[in-house]
Design an enzyme around this catalytic site. Structure first.
Site, PDB file in Angstrom:
ATOM      1  CB  THR A  59      38.873  50.424  25.338  1.00  0.00           C
ATOM      2  OG1 THR A  59      39.396  49.395  26.198  1.00  0.00           O
ATOM      3  CG2 THR A  59      37.399  50.171  25.074  1.00  0.00           C
ATOM      4  CB  SER A 114      37.038  44.534  31.559  1.00  0.00           C
ATOM      5  OG  SER A 114      38.240  44.316  32.282  1.00  0.00           O
ATOM      6  CB  SER A 141      37.007  46.913  34.731  1.00  0.00           C
ATOM      7  OG  SER A 141      37.915  46.921  33.622  1.00  0.00           O
ATOM      8  CE1 TYR A 176      38.996  56.647  37.635  1.00  0.00           C
ATOM      9  CE2 TYR A 176      40.671  55.433  36.425  1.00  0.00           C
ATOM     10  CZ  TYR A 176      39.364  55.589  36.825  1.00  0.00           C
ATOM     11  OH  TYR A 176      38.415  54.685  36.401  1.00  0.00           O
TER      12      TYR A 176
END
Length: 615
Positions: free
Chosen positions: A273, A265, A261, A535
C-alpha cells in the site's frame, strides 16, 4: 561480509511470546473449536481480535452508568473512566447515548455464504504441508477490512461474498506452490496480512465465480537475518509491525516505521500500500527504507539480483510492487534498512492561538528541515476531543512548564479556547541531538506565538493515536457513522483544503437531509519540503435514517471530490483499493491506467490475483 555480522534467527525463538498470548486469550466470537482441514491448530490472530470491529477483543470504549470507560490493560487508557467523553459525544456528535444500536451476534455458520469449491485445487492443497481451513467463521474474518461500510454491514448482518478457503503458507516456497496450483486450477487469490485495510481492498468481488483463496501471510513472521554491518534486515512479509519492532528492539535496533495501525498491520501490507509512518521524518516512508523485495506472481517470482542501496537499471521494479495492493502478486520477503535504537526519546507539545498559525509554524519547521521524528498539528475540534479523553482527575494543562495555567493562555496571552490548536512532538536521537532539536523547534514556535505545553501532553497525544480507532465502534453502538481519510497537499493549499473539505462535509450532509451537522475535524500528520499530509475524521448521527450507508457513501464521495478540487492527492498512505479507484484515472491519466493494465496483463493474464483493486 563476516559471518558474525549477519545474524541468523530461529523461527521458534521469535514467536514464543506471541504464541503464549494467543493461547491464553479467548476468541472474540470466532469459534475456538475451529480447526484447519490439515488437523493442526488454527493459526492466525482472529482468536484475540474482534470479528466486527477494531482491535483487540478485550479493549473497547463503553458507557456504563452514564460514564465512558475503556476496558482492558493493553493501553494507557485501560481501566480508566472519562467523565467528559459522554458530554463531548452528546454535544459534538449529536449522539443520544440512551438509544443503542447493538451489533448482531456472530452469524450461525449455516447463514454464512457457502463455499464455492474447486475440488481439484483443494485436493492438491491437501497434498501439501500448508495449513488451511474452510471454517465459515474464519472465512468471514478474512473477508473484510476496516472501512466504515464493511464494519457497519457486519454489525447489521449484511453478508456478501467471502473467501472460500483460508490458507496459511509458512515460507516463500509454500507461496510459490500455492500460486502455481491456483494458476493450474484457475483459482482466485486475495493476499491477507493484518486485515487493517480502509480502502475495501480485502472485499471479495461479488461477481467472482471462481473459488477465492484468502492467502493469510501471518505465519510467515520470521526475521531471516540481521546484517548489523550494513544495517539491513531480511524479514518475512507476514510479520506484524509491533512484533517486528519488539524483536528488533531486543537487539538494540529498530525499523522506525510506525503507522497508526502498527499493532495489527503487516510488513507485506506496508509494501503493498506504499505505507507511511508517524516517524517518517527520521526513518522515512516504506519506499525510503526498502532495500529488496520478493514477490510471487502467476508468472513466477520477481526480485532484484542483488541487495544494494541503489541501482540504475531502467524503471525500478520495486515501484511496480510498491502500491500494487495485491493485484499483481503477493510479497513474501522484504529487506529493510534498520537503525540502532535511539539513545533518547522525548515528547513535547506546543499550543498555538489558531490552526492556521500552527500550520504556518509547521511549514517553517519543514522549510528549515529540522522537524523531529514526529510533529502533528491538531485543529480545535480535536483539541476539544483530547480534553474529553482526559481520565478522571486529569487536566489538559496540568503539565504546563513553570506552572502555566489555562488562565494564562486565555487572559494574558489572549488565546481563544474555541480557536486553540496543538502540535504534539516526538524527538529521537542522542541526548545532544534531542536537546539541540528541542531548542530549535521551540524557538521557531515562539515566533508564531506558540507556547510549550509539556511532555505529558505530547506523549498522551501521540499514544491516543492507537486508541482513537476504538471510538468508532462506540459510535456504531449509538447510531453514529464515522470514518477517516487522508490526502497530501502543497503547503500553500493546506489551510484552504482543510477549511473547504470541512465545509463540503457539512454542506453535503445538509443537502442530503441529515438532521444534525457532522463532526468534521483534521490534523496535519506528516510534513515534506513541498507539502504535508492532512488526515480528516468525520461522522454523523444516522438515527432515524432509512439508508445510512447510501448517505454516508455520498458524503464521503463529495469530500474526496473536494480534496481533489483543492489540489490534494487521492491518497497519501491508505492506497486506492476499490473505494477510490473511480478517481484513479483522473489522478494518473489515461496512459497511466493503460500502463497499469499492461503490467497486469504481463504478469497475471488469468487474473489470478483478482481482488479488483486499482483497475
Amino acid at each position: 561480509m563476516s559471518s558474525n555480522r549477519r545474524l541468523k534467527i530461529i523461527a521458534g525463538h521469535l514467536d514464543e511470546s506471541n504464541q503464549t498470548t494467543a493461547s491464553t486469550q479467548n476468541c472474540a466470537g470466532i469459534s475456538p473449536e475451529a480447526k484447519p482441514e490439515s488437523g493442526n491448530k488454527n493459526p492466525g490472530r482472529q482468536d484475540i481480535l474482534k470479528w466486527n470491529g477494531w482491535g483487540y477483543s478485550d479493549s473497547q470504549f463503553l458507557i456504563k452508568d452514564g460514564q465512558a470507560q475503556f476496558t482492558g490493560s493493553r493501553y494507557i487508557l485501560g481501566g480508566h473512566s472519562f467523565p467528559k467523553l459522554v458530554q463531548w459525544f452528546t454535544k459534538e456528535c449529536h449522539a443520544d447515548v440512551s438509544i443503542t444500536s447493538p451489533s448482531k451476534p456472530l452469524p450461525d455458520p449455516s447463514t454464512i455464504p457457502s463455499v464455492q469449491l474447486n475440488q481439484p485445487f483443494l485436493d492438491r492443497i491437501k497434498e501439501t504441508a500448508v495449513q488451511f481451513t474452510l471454517d465459515p467463521h474464519v472465512r468471514l474474518f478474512h473477508g473484510h477490512g476496516h472501512t466504515c461500510h464493511e464494519i457497519f454491514e457486519l454489525r447489521h448482518g449484511m453478508l456478501h461474498r467471502i473467501p472460500d478457503i483460508v490458507i496459511w503458507p509458512s515460507c516463500h516456497k509454500d507461496v510459490e506452490e500455492i500460486v502455481r496450483l491456483a494458476v493450474e486450477h484457475n483459482v482466485c487469490i486475495i493476499p491477507f496480512g493484518g486485515g487493517t485495510s480502509v480502502s475495501n481492498a480485502l472485499e471479495c468481488p461479488v461477481a467472482e465465480k471462481r473459488m477465492i483463496v484468502s492467502l493469510d501471510m501471518t505465519e510467515m513472521k520470521k526475521i531471516l537475518w540481521v546484517d548489523e554491518e550494513n544495517l539491513v534486515a531480511h524479514i518475512e512479509a507476514g510479520i506484524i509491525g509491533q512484533e517486528l519492532e519488539r524483536q528488533m528492539n531486543a537487539r538494540g535496533l529498530c525499523i522506525g516505521h510506525e503507522p497508526d495501525s502498527l499493532e495489527f498491520s503487516s510488513l507485506g501490507g506496508w509494501v503493498a500500500t506504499r505505507a507511511s509512518g508517524m516517524k517518517k521524518n527520521i526513518y522515512g516512508n516504506i519506499e525510503d527504507i526498502l532495500v529488496r523485495v520478493r514477490m510471487v506472481t502467476p508468472r513466477g517470482t520477481v526480485e532484484k539480483s542483488c541487495q544494494v542501496p541503489r541501482m540504475s537499471t531502467g524503471p525500478d521494479i520495486h515501484h511496480f510492487i510498491l502500491g500494487s495492493e495485491g493485484m499483481l502478486g503477493v510479497v513474501t520477503e522484504v529487506s529493510l534498512r534498520i537503525r540502532p535504537l535511539p539513545q533518547c526519546k522525548v515528547y513535547g507539545s506546543v499550543v498555538f492561538p489558531t490552526f492556521d498559525i500552527g500550520v504556518a509554524c509547521v511549514r517553517e519547521i519543514a522549510k528549515q528541515r529540522c522537524a523531529p521524528a514526529s510533529i502533528r498539528l491538531i485543529d480545535n475540534e480535536q483539541f476539544v476531543f483530547g480534553q474529553a479523553l482526559k481520565p478522571e482527575g486529569g487536566s489538559y494543562f496540568k503539565s504546563f512548564i513553570d506552572g502555566l495555567k489555562a488562565v494564562y493562555l486565555t487572559k494574558f496571552k489572549g488565546f481563544d479556547p474555541h480557536q486553540i490548536a496543538v502540535a504534539t512532538l516526538l524527538f529521537e536521537g542522542d541526548k545532544q541531538q534531542v536537546a539541540d532539536q528541542q531548542r530549535r523547534i521551540y524557538e521557531i514556535a515562539s515566533q508564531f506565538r506558540g507556547i510549550p505545553a509539556g511532555e505529558e501532553n505530547g506523549q498522551r497525544g501521540y499514544m491516543l493515536t492507537f486508541v482513537i480507532a476504538y471510538l468508532r465502534d462506540l459510535g456504531f453502538q449509538h447510531h453514529f457513522l464515522a470514518e477517516s481519510f487522508e490526502t497530501s497537499v502543497p503547503w500553500d493549499r493546506v489551510t484552504d483544503l482543510c477549511r473547504n473539505v470541512k465545509e463540503a462535509l457539512k454542506r453535503k450532509c445538509a443537502e442530503l437531509g441529515i438532521k444534525y451537522p457532522p463532526l468534521a475535524t483534521c490534523r496535519v500528520t506528516q510534513t515534506y519540503d513541498a507539502g504535508a499530509c492532512v488526515y480528516f475524521y468525520f461522522g454523523f448521527n444516522y438515527h432515524g435514517l432509512a439508508n445510512p450507508l447510501e448517505l454516508y457513501d455520498k458524503v464521503e464521495s463529495a469530500a474526496r471530490d473536494e480534496v481533489l478540487a483543492n489540489g490534494g492527492s487521492l491518497s497519501h498512505h491508505h492506497g486506492v483499493g476499490k473505494l477510490r479507484k473511480k478517481w484513479l484515472r483522473q489522478t494518473i491519466s489515461d496512459v497511466g491506467i493503460d500502463m497499469l493494465r499492461g503490467v497486469k496483463q504481463a504478469v497475471d493474464p488469468q487474473n489470478i490475483f483478482g481482488n479488483g483493486n486499482l483497475l
